[in-house]
Enzyme design. Structure first.
Site, PDB file in Angstrom:
ATOM      1  N   GLY A  25     101.024  34.396  28.783  1.00 21.84           N
ATOM      2  CA  GLY A  25      99.666  34.246  29.307  1.00 21.84           C
ATOM      3  C   GLY A  25      99.653  33.285  30.485  1.00 21.84           C
ATOM      4  N   PRO A  26     100.416  33.620  31.555  1.00 24.37           N
ATOM      5  CA  PRO A  26     100.516  32.697  32.689  1.00 24.37           C
ATOM      6  C   PRO A  26      99.296  32.765  33.604  1.00 24.37           C
ATOM      7  CG  PRO A  26     101.883  34.608  33.094  1.00 24.37           C
ATOM      8  CD  PRO A  26     101.247  34.833  31.751  1.00 24.37           C
ATOM      9  N   GLY A  34      98.757  28.174  32.024  1.00 27.54           N
ATOM     10  CA  GLY A  34     100.138  28.620  31.812  1.00 27.54           C
ATOM     11  C   GLY A  34     100.978  28.494  33.077  1.00 27.54           C
ATOM     12  N   LYS A  77      87.934  17.926  19.965  1.00 23.89           N
ATOM     13  CA  LYS A  77      87.761  18.743  21.170  1.00 23.89           C
ATOM     14  C   LYS A  77      86.741  19.850  20.888  1.00 23.89           C
ATOM     15  CE  LYS A  77      88.574  20.181  25.331  1.00 23.89           C
ATOM     16  NZ  LYS A  77      89.565  20.973  25.965  1.00 23.89           N
ATOM     17  N   ASN A  94      83.331  20.920  22.859  1.00 25.06           N
ATOM     18  CA  ASN A  94      83.090  22.284  23.338  1.00 25.06           C
ATOM     19  C   ASN A  94      81.838  22.906  22.708  1.00 25.06           C
ATOM     20  OD1 ASN A  94      86.621  22.738  23.570  1.00 25.06           O
ATOM     21  ND2 ASN A  94      85.232  22.639  25.285  1.00 25.06           N
ATOM     22  N   ASN A 150      79.744  23.732  25.981  1.00 26.55           N
ATOM     23  CA  ASN A 150      80.021  25.074  26.512  1.00 26.55           C
ATOM     24  C   ASN A 150      78.859  26.063  26.384  1.00 26.55           C
ATOM     25  OD1 ASN A 150      82.441  23.639  26.611  1.00 26.55           O
ATOM     26  ND2 ASN A 150      83.672  25.475  26.488  1.00 26.55           N
ATOM     27  N   ASN A 203      78.198  20.792  34.033  1.00 29.98           N
ATOM     28  CA  ASN A 203      78.239  19.945  32.832  1.00 29.98           C
ATOM     29  C   ASN A 203      77.312  18.735  32.955  1.00 29.98           C
ATOM     30  OD1 ASN A 203      80.175  21.746  32.050  1.00 29.98           O
ATOM     31  ND2 ASN A 203      81.893  20.316  32.110  1.00 29.98           N
ATOM     32  N   GLU A 212      85.128  32.243  24.677  1.00 34.30           N
ATOM     33  CA  GLU A 212      85.826  31.753  23.482  1.00 34.30           C
ATOM     34  C   GLU A 212      84.839  31.325  22.392  1.00 34.30           C
ATOM     35  OE1 GLU A 212      90.041  30.073  24.847  1.00 34.30           O
ATOM     36  OE2 GLU A 212      88.465  29.094  25.993  1.00 34.30           O
TER      37      GLU A 212
HETATM   38  P1  NAP Z   1      93.331  32.253  32.130  1.00 34.01           P
HETATM   39  O1  NAP Z   1      93.569  31.826  33.544  1.00 34.01           O
HETATM   40  O2  NAP Z   1      92.441  33.408  31.857  1.00 34.01           O
HETATM   41  O3  NAP Z   1      94.767  32.503  31.470  1.00 34.01           O
HETATM   42  C1  NAP Z   1      95.003  33.399  30.422  1.00 34.01           C
HETATM   43  C2  NAP Z   1      96.038  34.376  30.925  1.00 34.01           C
HETATM   44  O4  NAP Z   1      96.459  35.212  29.861  1.00 34.01           O
HETATM   45  C3  NAP Z   1      95.520  35.318  32.035  1.00 34.01           C
HETATM   46  O5  NAP Z   1      96.410  35.257  33.126  1.00 34.01           O
HETATM   47  C4  NAP Z   1      95.561  36.695  31.366  1.00 34.01           C
HETATM   48  O6  NAP Z   1      95.900  37.749  32.229  1.00 34.01           O
HETATM   49  C5  NAP Z   1      96.687  36.498  30.389  1.00 34.01           C
HETATM   50  N1  NAP Z   1      96.713  37.478  29.313  1.00 34.01           N
HETATM   51  C6  NAP Z   1      95.669  38.020  28.620  1.00 34.01           C
HETATM   52  N2  NAP Z   1      96.115  38.873  27.678  1.00 34.01           N
HETATM   53  C7  NAP Z   1      97.467  38.885  27.789  1.00 34.01           C
HETATM   54  C8  NAP Z   1      98.508  39.562  27.101  1.00 34.01           C
HETATM   55  N3  NAP Z   1      98.245  40.404  26.105  1.00 34.01           N
HETATM   56  N4  NAP Z   1      99.780  39.326  27.468  1.00 34.01           N
HETATM   57  C9  NAP Z   1     100.075  38.480  28.460  1.00 34.01           C
HETATM   58  N5  NAP Z   1      99.139  37.787  29.158  1.00 34.01           N
HETATM   59  C10 NAP Z   1      97.850  38.005  28.828  1.00 34.01           C
HETATM   60  O7  NAP Z   1      92.779  31.006  31.296  1.00 34.01           O
HETATM   61  P2  NAP Z   1      93.140  29.466  31.457  1.00 34.01           P
HETATM   62  O8  NAP Z   1      92.116  28.805  32.289  1.00 34.01           O
HETATM   63  O9  NAP Z   1      94.570  29.319  31.798  1.00 34.01           O
HETATM   64  O10 NAP Z   1      92.880  28.981  29.974  1.00 34.01           O
HETATM   65  C11 NAP Z   1      93.770  29.232  28.906  1.00 34.01           C
HETATM   66  C12 NAP Z   1      93.314  28.385  27.726  1.00 34.01           C
HETATM   67  O11 NAP Z   1      93.442  26.997  28.077  1.00 34.01           O
HETATM   68  C13 NAP Z   1      91.826  28.567  27.383  1.00 34.01           C
HETATM   69  O12 NAP Z   1      91.630  28.382  26.006  1.00 34.01           O
HETATM   70  C14 NAP Z   1      91.150  27.437  28.128  1.00 34.01           C
HETATM   71  O13 NAP Z   1      89.917  27.111  27.534  1.00 34.01           O
HETATM   72  C15 NAP Z   1      92.191  26.335  27.949  1.00 34.01           C
HETATM   73  N6  NAP Z   1      92.163  25.279  28.960  1.00 34.01           N
HETATM   74  C16 NAP Z   1      92.068  25.594  30.272  1.00 34.01           C
HETATM   75  C17 NAP Z   1      92.057  24.565  31.204  1.00 34.01           C
HETATM   76  C18 NAP Z   1      91.986  24.850  32.683  1.00 34.01           C
HETATM   77  O14 NAP Z   1      91.809  23.891  33.453  1.00 34.01           O
HETATM   78  N7  NAP Z   1      92.122  26.082  33.151  1.00 34.01           N
HETATM   79  C19 NAP Z   1      92.122  23.239  30.779  1.00 34.01           C
HETATM   80  C20 NAP Z   1      92.229  22.962  29.417  1.00 34.01           C
HETATM   81  C21 NAP Z   1      92.245  24.004  28.514  1.00 34.01           C
HETATM   82  P3  NAP Z   1      94.974  38.245  33.446  1.00 34.01           P
HETATM   83  O15 NAP Z   1      95.165  37.206  34.505  1.00 34.01           O
HETATM   84  O16 NAP Z   1      95.537  39.561  33.784  1.00 34.01           O
HETATM   85  O17 NAP Z   1      93.578  38.269  32.892  1.00 34.01           O
HETATM   86  O1  PAF Z   2      85.899  24.265  28.224  1.00 35.85           O
HETATM   87  C1  PAF Z   2      85.726  23.431  29.138  1.00 35.85           C
HETATM   88  O2  PAF Z   2      85.174  23.686  30.195  1.00 35.85           O
HETATM   89  C2  PAF Z   2      86.258  22.022  28.918  1.00 35.85           C
HETATM   90  O3  PAF Z   2      86.941  21.968  27.695  1.00 35.85           O
HETATM   91  C3  PAF Z   2      85.188  20.918  28.984  1.00 35.85           C
HETATM   92  C4  PAF Z   2      85.766  19.647  28.360  1.00 35.85           C
HETATM   93  C5  PAF Z   2      83.920  21.294  28.288  1.00 35.85           C
HETATM   94  C6  PAF Z   2      84.913  20.495  30.414  1.00 35.85           C
HETATM   95  O4  PAF Z   2      84.357  21.505  31.196  1.00 35.85           O
END
Ligand code: NAP
Ligand code: PAF
Length: 294
Positions: A7-8, A12, A175, A179, A183, A193, A257
């Site tokens: 899930g990059p 990722g 956490k 959320n 959220n 926020n 989510e």
């Molecule tokens: P994201 O960018 O949507 O990353 C998820 C990735 O998984 C997407 O690239 C998606 O592909 C891929 N995917 C979906 N189904 C798949 C499968 N079956 N096989 C392989 N890859 C697949 O989300 P994110 O922002 O990185 O967030 C990921 C998690 O971390 C979430 O729970 C988020 O709440 C948490 N988080 C995020 C942040 C942040 O700053 N981004 C910070 C803290 C926590 P596609 O690109 O093709 O859709």
């Molecule tokens: O899901 C989010 O957006 C984040 O976990 C948080 C801490 C609510 C900040 O936007």
């Protein structure tokens, strides 16, 4: 270590890049079928990662799962035949509930849970920005996962600050509380926020926090509504200009989510016979928006 990032997306790609720079052999497992994927972090030179290599997955020491919570079960069920029972599986996402499912699916694998406050933004599918420094906590979920404390050093070497937390479920609940408060409200009202500091949101926020406190206490977590209110207020202030992940999902009509955040809270509340009417109404509001897309 041989590491596969499943899930990059934003978070990722961020970890894949830092773990590569720390000297590990990192490969990706994305939905897309190309055999290599180039990822640039900030202004660093792009890195070519292998993608969907069965050999890399079968020989992975660590499978870092950075999918969104609703994607975890399906993706791991499909990949199960390729996952070696010695591979440490680490789940890093917002929300809770996947660990129960994954520990039954991959019964022999060490399972580690992670939560991070780093910020990552995907400018394009090949370019990720590290938008905010944060802290990462890791901890074991099952008995073999609890013996993986060495992973904290691996992650710390790649992207500090990292701590091993033997009470990782407490960290995930704290956490989850944040959320549950931020959220759904920001997603429903389409506000940043920081807007939640306004007086019109205080009654709802307090009711959400009071309900979450009762459920957390019933789960054996040492907390109270003053502590949770303070943490929520701090995050609202520290991320005032940010759009929450749920708001972004709703705006772009992507499945949110909610089932793994407020939905998980409601499920646990039912088990403890605790009423959560305010969280339920926020849950229903987000589900209604999502169902409206069909
Ligand atoms: P994201 O960018 O949507 O990353 C998820 C990735 O998984 C997407 O690239 C998606 O592909 C891929 N995917 C979906 N189904 C798949 C499968 N079956 N096989 C392989 N890859 C697949 O989300 P994110 O922002 O990185 O967030 C990921 C998690 O971390 C979430 O729970 C988020 O709440 C948490 N988080 C995020 C942040 C942040 O700053 N981004 C910070 C803290 C926590 P596609 O690109 O093709 O859709
Ligand atoms: O899901 C989010 O957006 C984040 O976990 C948080 C801490 C609510 C900040 O936007």
């Amino acid at each position: 270590m041989n590491i596969v990032v499943l899930g990059p997306g934003a978070i990722g790609s961020l970890w894949a890049s830092y773990l590569h720079h720390a000297g590990h052999s990192v490969s990706l497992w994305s939905r897309h079928t190309e055999s290599t994927i180039s990822i640039q972090r900030d202004e660093h030179a792009p890195i070519q990662f292998g993608n969907r290599s069965k050999h890399a997955l079968e020989h992975a020491d660590l499978l870092l799962v950075t999918l969104k919570a609703p994607q975890v079960e399906d993706a791991l069920s499909e990949l199960k035949p390729l996952i070696n029972k010695d591979t440490v599986v680490t789940l890093m996402h917002n929300g809770m509930g996947t660990a129960e499912v994954v520990s039954e699916l991959l019964i022999d694998n060490p399972l580690v849970l992670a939560t991070t406050t780093h910020g990552a933004y995907r400018k394009s599918s090949h370019h990720v920005l590290h938008t905010g420094l944060g802290k990462t906590e890791l901890g074991g979920y099952n008995s073999t996962g609890k013996r993986c404390e060495f992973l904290a050093e691996v992650f710390q070497h790649a992207l500090p600050q990292v701590v091993w937390n033997p009470s990782i479920l407490d960290a995930l609940w704290n956490k989850l509380a944040i959320n549950c408060a931020i959220n759904p409200l920001t997603a429903m009202h389409r506000v940043a926020n920081g807007e939640l500091a306004q007086s019109q949101y205080q009654d709802t926020l307090q009711s959400v926090i009071n309900e979450v406190t009762l459920v957390m206490q019933a789960e054996g977590i040492d907390t109270n509504s003053e502590m949770l209110s303070q943490s929520v207020a701090q995050v609202i202030q520290a991320t005032a200009k940010n759009l929450s992940s749920m708001q972004q999902d709703i705006v772009h009509q992507r499945q949110s989510e909610i089932d793994f955040i407020t939905g998980y809270l409601i499920e646990k509340a039912q088990q403890h016979k605790i009423a959560t009417p305010v969280n339920r109404s926020l849950y229903d509001a987000i589900k209604n928006i999502e169902q409206g897309w069909n």
